[in-house]
Enzyme design. Structure first.
Site, PDB file in Angstrom:
ATOM      1  N   ASN A  72       0.782  -1.127   0.029  1.00  0.00           N
ATOM      2  CA  ASN A  72      -0.141  -0.178  -0.142  1.00  0.00           C
ATOM      3  C   ASN A  72       0.769   1.255   0.103  1.00  0.00           C
ATOM      4  O   ASN A  72       0.559   2.109  -0.878  1.00  0.00           O
ATOM      5  CB  ASN A  72      -0.726   0.068   1.339  1.00  0.00           C
ATOM      6  CG  ASN A  72      -1.973  -0.936   1.215  1.00  0.00           C
ATOM      7  OD1 ASN A  72      -2.361  -1.569   0.106  1.00  0.00           O
ATOM      8  ND2 ASN A  72      -2.716  -1.149   2.231  1.00  0.00           N
ATOM      9  N   ARG A 403     -10.890  -4.142 -14.338  1.00  0.00           N
ATOM     10  CA  ARG A 403      -9.564  -4.950 -14.011  1.00  0.00           C
ATOM     11  C   ARG A 403     -10.030  -6.529 -13.688  1.00  0.00           C
ATOM     12  O   ARG A 403     -11.288  -6.877 -13.427  1.00  0.00           O
ATOM     13  CB  ARG A 403      -9.352  -4.747 -12.527  1.00  0.00           C
ATOM     14  CG  ARG A 403      -8.863  -3.288 -12.238  1.00  0.00           C
ATOM     15  CD  ARG A 403      -8.016  -3.282 -10.896  1.00  0.00           C
ATOM     16  NE  ARG A 403      -7.806  -1.897 -10.351  1.00  0.00           N
ATOM     17  CZ  ARG A 403      -6.993  -1.328 -10.738  1.00  0.00           C
ATOM     18  NH1 ARG A 403      -5.963  -1.909 -11.300  1.00  0.00           N
ATOM     19  NH2 ARG A 403      -6.691   0.045 -10.090  1.00  0.00           N
ATOM     20  N   ARG A 433      -5.229   1.854 -13.322  1.00  0.00           N
ATOM     21  CA  ARG A 433      -3.642   1.972 -12.905  1.00  0.00           C
ATOM     22  C   ARG A 433      -3.068   0.737 -12.423  1.00  0.00           C
ATOM     23  O   ARG A 433      -3.737  -0.023 -11.534  1.00  0.00           O
ATOM     24  CB  ARG A 433      -3.851   3.034 -11.569  1.00  0.00           C
ATOM     25  CG  ARG A 433      -2.391   3.232 -11.110  1.00  0.00           C
ATOM     26  CD  ARG A 433      -2.560   4.449 -10.072  1.00  0.00           C
ATOM     27  NE  ARG A 433      -2.595   5.805 -10.410  1.00  0.00           N
ATOM     28  CZ  ARG A 433      -3.604   6.479  -9.902  1.00  0.00           C
ATOM     29  NH1 ARG A 433      -4.044   6.180  -8.875  1.00  0.00           N
ATOM     30  NH2 ARG A 433      -3.721   7.770 -10.673  1.00  0.00           N
ATOM     31  N   HIS A 463     -15.254   3.259 -14.913  1.00  0.00           N
ATOM     32  CA  HIS A 463     -15.204   2.531 -13.692  1.00  0.00           C
ATOM     33  C   HIS A 463     -16.284   1.632 -13.080  1.00  0.00           C
ATOM     34  O   HIS A 463     -16.367   0.942 -12.417  1.00  0.00           O
ATOM     35  CB  HIS A 463     -14.809   3.500 -12.521  1.00  0.00           C
ATOM     36  CG  HIS A 463     -14.359   2.709 -11.171  1.00  0.00           C
ATOM     37  ND1 HIS A 463     -15.040   2.852 -10.277  1.00  0.00           N
ATOM     38  CD2 HIS A 463     -13.149   2.094 -10.986  1.00  0.00           C
ATOM     39  CE1 HIS A 463     -14.541   2.307  -9.159  1.00  0.00           C
ATOM     40  NE2 HIS A 463     -13.278   1.681  -9.587  1.00  0.00           N
ATOM     41  N   TYR A 496     -12.551  -9.709  -2.009  1.00  0.00           N
ATOM     42  CA  TYR A 496     -13.031  -8.384  -1.895  1.00  0.00           C
ATOM     43  C   TYR A 496     -14.491  -8.658  -1.671  1.00  0.00           C
ATOM     44  O   TYR A 496     -15.105  -9.427  -2.267  1.00  0.00           O
ATOM     45  CB  TYR A 496     -12.928  -7.745  -3.439  1.00  0.00           C
ATOM     46  CG  TYR A 496     -11.811  -7.133  -3.636  1.00  0.00           C
ATOM     47  CD1 TYR A 496     -10.389  -7.493  -3.109  1.00  0.00           C
ATOM     48  CD2 TYR A 496     -11.705  -5.844  -4.456  1.00  0.00           C
ATOM     49  CE1 TYR A 496      -9.353  -6.835  -3.547  1.00  0.00           C
ATOM     50  CE2 TYR A 496     -10.249  -5.258  -4.870  1.00  0.00           C
ATOM     51  CZ  TYR A 496      -9.073  -5.803  -4.360  1.00  0.00           C
ATOM     52  OH  TYR A 496      -8.067  -5.252  -4.826  1.00  0.00           O
ATOM     53  N   HIS A 620     -15.466  -3.388   0.080  1.00  0.00           N
ATOM     54  CA  HIS A 620     -15.208  -2.880  -1.341  1.00  0.00           C
ATOM     55  C   HIS A 620     -16.530  -2.293  -1.854  1.00  0.00           C
ATOM     56  O   HIS A 620     -16.525  -1.660  -2.482  1.00  0.00           O
ATOM     57  CB  HIS A 620     -14.496  -3.849  -2.130  1.00  0.00           C
ATOM     58  CG  HIS A 620     -14.021  -3.203  -3.332  1.00  0.00           C
ATOM     59  ND1 HIS A 620     -14.580  -3.552  -4.864  1.00  0.00           N
ATOM     60  CD2 HIS A 620     -13.099  -2.506  -3.628  1.00  0.00           C
ATOM     61  CE1 HIS A 620     -14.080  -2.770  -5.819  1.00  0.00           C
ATOM     62  NE2 HIS A 620     -13.185  -2.123  -5.164  1.00  0.00           N
TER      63      HIS A 620
END
Length: 721
Positions: A72, A403, A433, A463, A496, A620
């Site tokens: 992180n 992703r 990213r 997104h 997640y 999440h």
């Protein structure tokens, strides 16, 4: 009934100028009403570190949290710190969200990050490493090995390590070498035995080899030696005829954020590939060195890398504790969380003599809300797309992909569908990213299979998590929709926590059809019926919902707001929550990471409660719930309360309408906010305090364990029926 004031929240056709009418004067809110977003992020990573420090957690999980902390922090420096430095260098620096100059903000970050990295190193040295040793896993030193153990490791070094090492000398004929970002290196000082002259060499620790090498013949107690220590004790083999005087580990972090000028790029993929090649040459932003490094070596590194003293982090070894991820290969299930097998959602369980559920039939019967990873991603989302790919009545599949992985069954399902002659659209966000290179690979794989691949709108990241299947049924086209809070990634879906809604509601289908058409075209439509869509509409819709609760409170009606997000930064949303709280609205905020909202503003935020939950799974999902005078409005979706999500991304929230689903989401939130549940509480001056035990020292309820049990019981109840 729907209040007219909520119409523009995706439920009607209110005009934009209504939005301005609900704004309260800024003078009613104090200037110091936000927490610095960068320091708040560091506070989030401190919460991760506190899990590693918790002796009640399994030992290998504690090591994993140390690795997560390190990973992180690397990303924080590569993106956030790098961004601040870039603005300063380019002269485009603007004050932070609390009015600090970027130069002062960097100083604040450096101070906090130094303290956290020292605490992180201490947690490994004094807490986790001894705990692992007590459990039979020792990370040992070369000096503690027997002669036989050293001989075994030397044999391993000669066979597996020595051939791939590349020592680089630094002298008049050899300039200082390029140091790649995040690489672990040894700085070595040597003396030429013939001339007596001292030289410097750099040796990169090979990243493709295991970071911790198992000591041969260790028996029941597993012992490991770090790769850099193994190399350091064989430097004589690398510099024959030279005297090795000293060696020290160091590690460099570079600016690895990617900036693409899309308006000037005719081919986005080619531009991105070029930028990725440049990423590894980004300017240095952090130098980590071991605390025993001599001043001569440090001065050389600082000078050659052109780095400031503020950017030097002197730490007790070992550096780069991301290497602790490698301990996961150790076969000690007793030192990990108990295994959890996700259940198939009740609605998607085969009935009678069926071997495979009919996903479309289940969705036609009623909306289906799934909760990952407690409920299986494979037997819900993947099954939905795989059935769509092979169903001859399915005419088209449209999906966003932010992703995922090249070996994903979802990518394969889209390929199978295209090869079967169906219309398939994949909206791929190649600019996700640090996943850019992977996304380019499988985007091209989809294109070769005949999938229509598009890359979204210029200037916006896509997104939102959307899938739409068009199926012909008795001469009529029916829409089957999935709107989720997480990525279409089978691997991360196991760790997640996310929600997903499956629905055959015609209105949702029409909304998604229009949205997909606009994403593959040129513009975002402003009005949707059951969706809130950024960048044009989502913030406005949420502010209207918040303000509606404020007006209800002022009228003496019950009013409450509940928001679960990863990050709460957007000032407009925060100010709306402050105004609601000041009017008497009960505001519950459940945030995993950054939170710029304060709970200690007298007369402003007394009615705001902020909690954070971290644990086995990464929280999440995003949930937005409004009391609405007894007619609750609840949304789930992909958006966090950040500028980038609300202004520079295509995000989507869907309104949940099934009473049972609304009850489930409400109960989930109730459990999170319950004082008997383990969580971190946000208090004065932005300080987070962990509450994990009651007054008698007994552990509080773990939300994730509790949710796991509730969903498993729900499945067992279905089986009994």
């Amino acid at each position: 009934m729907i209040d007219p004031a909520l119409a523009d929240a995706g439920l009607g056709d209110a005009e934009d100028d209504d939005f301005d009418a609900i704004e309260a004067p800024d003078s009613l809110l104090p200037d110091h009403r936000y927490i610095d977003r960068e320091l708040s992020w560091l506070a989030f990573n401190q919460r991760v570190l506190e899990l590693a420090e918790d002796p009640s957690l399994p030992e290998l999980e504690r090591a994993n949290f140390l690795a997560i902390f390190a990973s992180n922090l690397d990303e924080f420096f590569m993106v956030r710190v790098a961004g601040l430095k870039r603005r300063i260098v380019t002269g485009l620096a603007v004050p932070t969200n609390i009015g600090r100059s970027p130069v002062d903000a960097l100083a604040d970050i450096s101070r906090e990050a130094h303290e956290l990295q020292l605490r992180h190193a201490d947690a490994w040295t004094t807490l986790v490493r001894p705990a692992l040793a007590d459990a039979g896993i020792e990370i040992t030193d070369w000096s503690d090995l027997t002669d036989d153990e050293r001989a075994g490791l030397t044999e391993y070094f000669q066979a597996q390590v020595f051939p791939v090492l590349m020592p680089l000398a630094v002298d008049p004929a050899h300039p200082f070498p390029y140091i790649s970002g995040l690489s672990l290196n040894l700085a070595i000082r040597i003396r030429n035995a013939r001339t007596g002259r001292q030289e410097f060499a750099r040796l990169k620790v090979p990243p493709m080899l295991p970071r911790f090498v198992e000591v041969p013949g260790a028996g029941e107690i597993k012992r490991f030696l770090s790769l850099e220590e193994l190399i350091a004790n064989h430097l004589g083999d690398l510099f024959p005829g030279m005297e090795v005087l000293d060696h020290h580990a160091f590690r460099l972090t570079r600016n690895e954020d990617v900036v693409i000028e899309e308006d000037e790029s005719e081919n986005l993929i080619q531009a991105l590939e070029a930028e990725l090649r440049l990423r590894r040459f980004g300017p240095p932003i952090r130098l980590e060195i071991t605390d025993d490094m001599d001043e001569v070596t440090m001065d050389l590194l600082v000078r050659e890398l052109d780095i400031t003293d503020q950017e030097v982090y002197r730490l007790p070894g070992p550096l780069d504790l991301r290497g602790l991820f490698g301990l996961s290969r150790i076969d000690r299930p007793d030192l990990r969380y108990p295994p959890h097998l996700p259940t198939t959602p009740v609605a998607f369980q085969p009935g009678g003599n069926e071997t495979r559920a009919d996903i479309f039939k289940a969705i036609r019967k009623a909306d289906v809300l799934v909760h990952h990873p407690y409920e299986s991603f494979t037997t819900s989302v993947v099954a939905f797309l795989e059935q769509a790919a092979r169903d001859p009545h399915v005419l088209a599949i449209k999906q966003t992909l932010y992703r995922t992985s090249g070996d994903s069954p979802i990518v394969q399902a889209l390929i199978d569908a295209a090869e079967a002659g169906k219309q398939v659209l994949a909206l791929v966000e190649v600019k996700a990213r640090f996943d850019e290179a992977n996304n380019i690979v499988w985007a091209r794989k989809l294109e070769k299979a005949g999938v229509h691949v598009v890359y979204g709108l210029v200037g916006l990241k896509t997104h939102c998590k959307l899938a739409l299947v068009i199926r012909e049924e008795e001469g009529v086209l029916r829409h089957y929709s999935h709107i989720g809070t997480g990525n279409y990634n089978p691997k991360t879906s196991r760790i997640y926590e996310d929600f997903g809604l499956f629905t055959a509601d015609p209105q949702v289908g029409k909304d998604l059809t229009r949205l997909f058409n606009e994403l593959s075209g040129y513009a975002i439509e402003k009005k949707f019926k059951r969706l809130l869509v950024a960048p044009l509409h989502l913030r406005k819709g949420l502010v209207r919902q918040i303000d509606h609760e404020r007006r209800n409170a002022e009228a003496g009606k019950p009013a409450s707001i509940r928001i679960k997000v990863n990050s709460m930064v957007d000032e407009e949303i925060i100010d709306a929550l402050y105004r609601a709280s000041a009017a008497g609205v009960t505001v519950d905020v459940w945030v995993r990471g950054i939170c710029s909202l304060r709970t200690d503003l007298e007369g402003i935020s007394e009615n705001i409660t902020v909690r954070s939950i971290l644990g086995r799974y990464l929280e999440h999902s995003r949930i937005f719930a409004f009391h609405n005078d007894g007619d609750p409005q609840i949304y789930i979706g992909s958006a966090d309360m950040m500028h980038r999500n609300l202004d520079r991304r295509v995000e989507a929230l869907v309104r949940v309408t099934d009473p049972n689903h609304m009850k489930e989401l409400t109960a989930f939130f109730d459990l999170a906010m319950d004082p008997g549940t383990t969580s971190w509480h946000l208090g004065e001056e932005g300080v987070w305090t962990r509450h994990a035990e009651d007054a008698e020292g007994n552990p509080l309820v773990d939300l994730q364990d509790k949710t796991m049990g509730l969903i498993q019981r729900r499945r067992r109840a279905r089986a009994v029926r």
